[in-house]
Design an enzyme around this catalytic site. Structure first.
Site, PDB file in Angstrom:
ATOM      1  N   ASP A 200       8.198   5.515  97.107  1.00  0.00           N
ATOM      2  CA  ASP A 200       6.900   4.950  97.493  1.00  0.00           C
ATOM      3  C   ASP A 200       6.631   5.131  98.979  1.00  0.00           C
ATOM      4  O   ASP A 200       7.525   5.506  99.746  1.00  0.00           O
ATOM      5  CB  ASP A 200       6.822   3.464  97.094  1.00  0.00           C
ATOM      6  CG  ASP A 200       8.075   2.679  97.473  1.00  0.00           C
ATOM      7  OD1 ASP A 200       8.839   3.153  98.322  1.00  0.00           O
ATOM      8  OD2 ASP A 200       8.280   1.597  96.909  1.00  0.00           O
TER       9      ASP A 200
ATOM     10  N   ASN B 272      10.496 -10.369  93.214  1.00  0.00           N
ATOM     11  CA  ASN B 272       9.712 -10.631  91.999  1.00  0.00           C
ATOM     12  C   ASN B 272       9.999  -9.554  90.941  1.00  0.00           C
ATOM     13  O   ASN B 272       9.213  -9.350  90.035  1.00  0.00           O
ATOM     14  CB  ASN B 272       8.218 -10.688  92.327  1.00  0.00           C
ATOM     15  CG  ASN B 272       7.686  -9.367  92.885  1.00  0.00           C
ATOM     16  OD1 ASN B 272       8.444  -8.405  93.040  1.00  0.00           O
ATOM     17  ND2 ASN B 272       6.402  -9.312  93.188  1.00  0.00           N
TER      18      ASN B 272
ATOM     19  N   HIS C 267      10.044  -6.380  91.296  1.00  0.00           N
ATOM     20  CA  HIS C 267       9.309  -5.110  91.345  1.00  0.00           C
ATOM     21  C   HIS C 267      10.275  -3.949  91.553  1.00  0.00           C
ATOM     22  O   HIS C 267      11.356  -4.100  92.128  1.00  0.00           O
ATOM     23  CB  HIS C 267       8.175  -5.134  92.379  1.00  0.00           C
ATOM     24  CG  HIS C 267       8.562  -5.122  93.818  1.00  0.00           C
ATOM     25  ND1 HIS C 267       8.089  -6.051  94.717  1.00  0.00           N
ATOM     26  CD2 HIS C 267       9.347  -4.285  94.545  1.00  0.00           C
ATOM     27  CE1 HIS C 267       8.568  -5.783  95.919  1.00  0.00           C
ATOM     28  NE2 HIS C 267       9.345  -4.713  95.842  1.00  0.00           N
TER      29      HIS C 267
ATOM     30  N   GLU D  15       4.367  -3.783  90.902  1.00  0.00           N
ATOM     31  CA  GLU D  15       4.364  -5.246  90.922  1.00  0.00           C
ATOM     32  C   GLU D  15       4.240  -5.792  89.494  1.00  0.00           C
ATOM     33  O   GLU D  15       3.901  -5.046  88.564  1.00  0.00           O
ATOM     34  CB  GLU D  15       3.175  -5.728  91.770  1.00  0.00           C
ATOM     35  CG  GLU D  15       3.222  -5.263  93.225  1.00  0.00           C
ATOM     36  CD  GLU D  15       4.157  -6.093  94.102  1.00  0.00           C
ATOM     37  OE1 GLU D  15       5.137  -6.670  93.570  1.00  0.00           O
ATOM     38  OE2 GLU D  15       3.916  -6.154  95.318  1.00  0.00           O
TER      39      GLU D  15
END
Ligand code: GLP
Length: 251
Positions: free
Chosen positions: A67, A136, A138, A143
């Site tokens: 990313d 979380n 991800h 997400e």
């Protein structure tokens, strides 16, 4: 799924570095998928050290990073391109022209995402993908809510991810709110996946990902469907796995 629990983050990083060295030793022209963030820093440090000691050649490798932040050029010190140069690429005999990071400064992020996806395919896909895990759960910047068949694309970051990553931006630096990330579907097509998660802050994300069932609310849970996945943890990150799971663990 194979889960390896090590006593410390340093030991877990060393185990992952060994897996990467094994991969590039076995196949010199491997295509690797690489993450950024705090978690892999220990892995990259081990790889630099091994290289200084004559171990590992990167000459014929191709790499694809997971990313990049939208709006940051590769010259920006906070970009993931700069991170890779600083932590690995600038220290080993890699051909920089075969190291790929999504172009965060591209005029059109969706066009860039499509180009990136095609480039991965043109190289015949990724042999080994190393992943970190967000708090979380991800993966990359996929997400919660990301479809498990998603492709490389432009995404908005959640507030929890922005908060978690704020520490990497010095005072005064603008923190981007969007990114280009490989999709979960793109990641699942990699032939081998290695996940590294360390520290107590990842214990919930690890447990939610490993316990399943796969859910879009927990991006990491998509990984349990993969046929060749190894999850490397330190004791703190493994703390919320229960007995049934820990019986499967390797020391
Ligand atoms: C970041 C990256 C991910 C990384 C994750 C965990 O936002 N986009 O690729 O795996 O979040 O980061 P860290 O290792 O710093 O906890």
């Amino acid at each position: 799924m194979k889960i390896i629990v090590k006593d410390s983050a340093a030991d877990a990083s060393a185990a992952v570095a060994d897996m990467l060295l094994q991969q590039i030793g076995k196949k010199q022209d491997s295509v690797l998928g690489l993450p950024t963030g705090g978690t892999p820093l220990g892995v990259y440090a081990r790889l630099r050290e091994a290289y200084r000691n004559g171990q590992g050649s990167y000459k014929f490798l191709t790499t694809f990073n997971l990313d990049e932040y939208i709006g940051l050029s590769s010259n920006d010190p906070e970009s993931y391109a700069a991170y890779m140069l600083e932590n690995l690429f600038g220290h080993v005999n890699i051909d920089i022209s075969r190291t790929h990071v999504p172009r965060g400064s591209a005029l059109d992020a969706e066009t860039e995402a499509a180009r990136y996806e095609s480039l991965i395919a043109a190289y015949g896909g990724i042999d080994l993908m190393l992943l970190g895990l967000g708090r979380n759960a991800h993966i990359g910047f996929n997400e919660p809510g990301s479809p498990h068949n998603s492709r490389t694309r432009r995404v908005a970051l959640t507030q929890s991810t922005l908060d978690a990553n704020a520490a990497y931006f010095p005072a005064g630096a603008v923190q981007p709110s969007h990114a280009i990330t490989m999709g979960i579907g793109t990641i699942l097509e990699c032939r081998k996946i290695v996940v590294l998660a360390t520290g107590q802050g990842k214990a919930d994300a690890v447990a939610a990902s490993v316990k399943g069932p796969p859910s879009e609310d927990v991006p990491g849970s998509a990984l349990i469907r993969h046929a060749d996945i190894t999850i490397v943890l330190d004791r703190a990150a493994a703390a919320n796995l229960d007995y049934a799971q820990t019986r499967e663990l390797e020391a």
